[in-house]
Design an enzyme around this catalytic site. Structure first.
Site, PDB file in Angstrom:
ATOM      1  N   CYS A 280       1.457   5.931  12.057  1.00 34.75           N
ATOM      2  CA  CYS A 280       1.341   4.797  12.991  1.00 34.75           C
ATOM      3  C   CYS A 280       1.790   5.146  14.405  1.00 34.75           C
ATOM      4  O   CYS A 280       1.727   4.321  15.297  1.00 34.75           O
ATOM      5  CB  CYS A 280       2.174   3.628  12.506  1.00 34.75           C
ATOM      6  SG  CYS A 280       1.895   3.240  10.808  1.00 34.75           S
TER       7      CYS A 280
ATOM      8  N   HIS B  59       0.807  -1.231   0.000  1.00 33.44           N
ATOM      9  CA  HIS B  59       0.000   0.000   0.000  1.00 33.44           C
ATOM     10  C   HIS B  59       0.839   1.280   0.000  1.00 33.44           C
ATOM     11  O   HIS B  59       0.305   2.379  -0.140  1.00 33.44           O
ATOM     12  CB  HIS B  59      -1.028  -0.013   1.143  1.00 33.44           C
ATOM     13  CG  HIS B  59      -0.478   0.226   2.515  1.00 33.44           C
ATOM     14  ND1 HIS B  59      -0.448   1.475   3.085  1.00 33.44           N
ATOM     15  CD2 HIS B  59       0.039  -0.614   3.431  1.00 33.44           C
ATOM     16  CE1 HIS B  59       0.063   1.384   4.313  1.00 33.44           C
ATOM     17  NE2 HIS B  59       0.367   0.118   4.545  1.00 33.44           N
TER      18      HIS B  59
HETATM   19  N1  PMP Z   1       7.722   0.206   8.300  1.00 32.62           N
HETATM   20  C1  PMP Z   1       7.749   1.448   7.817  1.00 32.62           C
HETATM   21  C2  PMP Z   1       9.067   2.111   7.578  1.00 32.62           C
HETATM   22  C3  PMP Z   1       6.549   2.122   7.534  1.00 32.62           C
HETATM   23  O1  PMP Z   1       6.563   3.355   7.061  1.00 32.62           O
HETATM   24  C4  PMP Z   1       5.311   1.456   7.780  1.00 32.62           C
HETATM   25  C5  PMP Z   1       3.987   2.128   7.492  1.00 32.62           C
HETATM   26  N2  PMP Z   1       3.810   3.342   8.126  1.00 32.62           N
HETATM   27  C6  PMP Z   1       5.358   0.150   8.292  1.00 32.62           C
HETATM   28  C7  PMP Z   1       6.560  -0.441   8.534  1.00 32.62           C
HETATM   29  C8  PMP Z   1       4.086  -0.621   8.543  1.00 32.62           C
HETATM   30  O2  PMP Z   1       3.563  -1.004   7.323  1.00 32.62           O
HETATM   31  P1  PMP Z   1       2.138  -1.737   7.182  1.00 32.62           P
HETATM   32  O3  PMP Z   1       1.128  -0.665   7.308  1.00 32.62           O
HETATM   33  O4  PMP Z   1       2.167  -2.343   5.823  1.00 32.62           O
HETATM   34  O5  PMP Z   1       2.068  -2.774   8.255  1.00 32.62           O
END
Ligand code: PMP
Length: 380
Positions: free
Chosen positions: A321, A199
């Site tokens: 996140c 995504h």
């Molecule tokens: N690692 C990094 C460097 C990210 O930027 C993100 C998403 N913000 C993630 C991991 C987590 O990815 P996902 O949403 O696919 O679990």
């Protein structure tokens, strides 16, 4: 709408969505089934896996599909630690990781692992000497992201691998490449293990990639049936895999052309924003232009974000996140709490237009003026 949060997620590209729809409609069989419908779906899945393996010059067996980069990070770190814990229980990570990595480390600490945090300089570059010092005979894994999600700081993975392997050839090297894939060239041969997510590269949500070279043994975290995806058992999501393969192919073409265009947009924003006395640009020579981080000294980043939203402009504070009080990455850069306590991330894509950036800058000015006035009135 002006979307400037491409590092949080990206819109699915039309061609990718079309692949998803077509494979959903025309390939309904379970690839684990023995009958012809299953065989047909399995052939489609295998050709998508081969496409991905060819793009990265890796083996098909080195690819595992996961639910996203968070799950890939879990498999990489916990899976490796469980496999090699009889040789050591020490891990090294950088101070520029995504929150998911720190959550995994926190879990591992609780079950007896020791975590060391390697320093970086003011540009965000890993301190090579500190890395050397932190690697011990019992270090099973080093995890350092390819591109930091908050500032865009890009690490020289090949060089880091050489340092790690020279200090301890048994130590495995994992890199979270989620923010690098589709923005810059990535080479899985620079690492032993890697994580990525569809995504972030104009692919669908709900699928990630976990690369592990064939020399690493991973203890599975999930158990079930189905032979095609040993580390993530069950029925493989073939339409997501096909769409992901398409997204990878599209996102790894024309990288230089896209980067040059994005750099021009980034320079335009920096040139304007550096005129504000109370705005500070958290950018260094190792940062990729797709991500621009700024500190707001007098206005809360969240207030600014919502004020921009009124103009249908979308940016991030820290990462989407993390809900922490300050940016851990900006803190790791400058060790300055004031600078790290109110940060905005503006992330740009090849889909961004010059007109959008002009409108963003005009609205930034209006919002800044309005909120500075409110702040002044509050003080008075
Ligand atoms: N690692 C990094 C460097 C990210 O930027 C993100 C998403 N913000 C993630 C991991 C987590 O990815 P996902 O949403 O696919 O679990």
């Amino acid at each position: 709408m002006i979307y400037l949060d491409y590092s949080a997620t990206t819109p699915v590209s039309y061609d990718v969505l079309e692949s998803y729809i077509r494979s959903t409609k025309d390939f309904m069989g379970n690839p684990n089934s023995l009958h012809s419908l299953g065989v047909k779906t399995k052939a489609l899945m295998n050709s998508a896996v081969k496409q991905i393996a060819d793009i990265f010059s890796i083996l098909e067996s080195e690819i595992t599909f996961t639910g996203g980069a968070t799950m890939s990070n879990n498999l990489a770190i916990i899976g490796t630690c469980l496999s090699y814990m009889k040789y050591g229980t020490h891990i090294v990570v950088s101070k520029l990781e995504h929150p998911s990595i720190y959550q995994i480390c926190h879990y591992l600490e609780g079950v007896g692992f020791e975590i060391s945090y390697v320093n970086n300089d003011e540009d965000g570059l890993i301190d090579f000497d500190d890395l050397k010092k932190k690697i011990r005979p019992d270090t099973v894994l080093v995890s350092i992201c390819a591109v930091n999600s908050e500032t865009g700081a890009r690490q020289p993975l090949k060089m880091l691998r050489q340092i790690i392997k020279k200090e301890n050839p048994q130590t495995f090297f994992h890199s979270d490449m989620t923010q690098a894939l589709g923005k810059v060239t990535v080479n899985f041969h620079d690492v032993d293990l890697a994580s990525a997510s569809a995504h972030k590269i104009y692919g669908p949500k709900g699928i990630g990639l976990f690369y592990k070279n064939s020399r690493v043994n991973i203890t599975p975290l999930l158990y079930g049936s189905g032979h095609s995806n040993f580390l993530n058992p069950g029925t493989p999501p073939v339409p997501l895999i096909v769409a992901f393969a398409k997204a990878i192919r599209l996102a790894t073409t024309d990288l230089d052309k896209r980067e040059n265009f994005i750099r021009r947009l980034n320079d335009k924003i920096v040139d304007e924003l550096k005129k504000y006395e109370d705005v500070c640009i958290n950018h260094s020579k190792i940062c990729i232009p797709h991500i621009l981080n700024i500190s707001l000294f007098n206005i809360k980043a969240e207030t600014f974000l919502h004020a921009l939203e009124e103009y249908e402009i979308y940016v991030s504070t820290n990462t989407a996140c993390s809900s922490g009080e300050f940016s851990t990455s900006v803190m790791a850069f400058y060790n300055d709490k004031r600078r790290a306590s109110s940060t905005l991330r503006i992330s740009i894509s090849h889909l961004t237009t010059t007109d959008e950036i002009n409108k963003f800058l005009a609205c930034f000015h209006l919002v800044h003026q309005k909120l500075s006035l409110v702040k002044k009135e509050d003080v008075e």
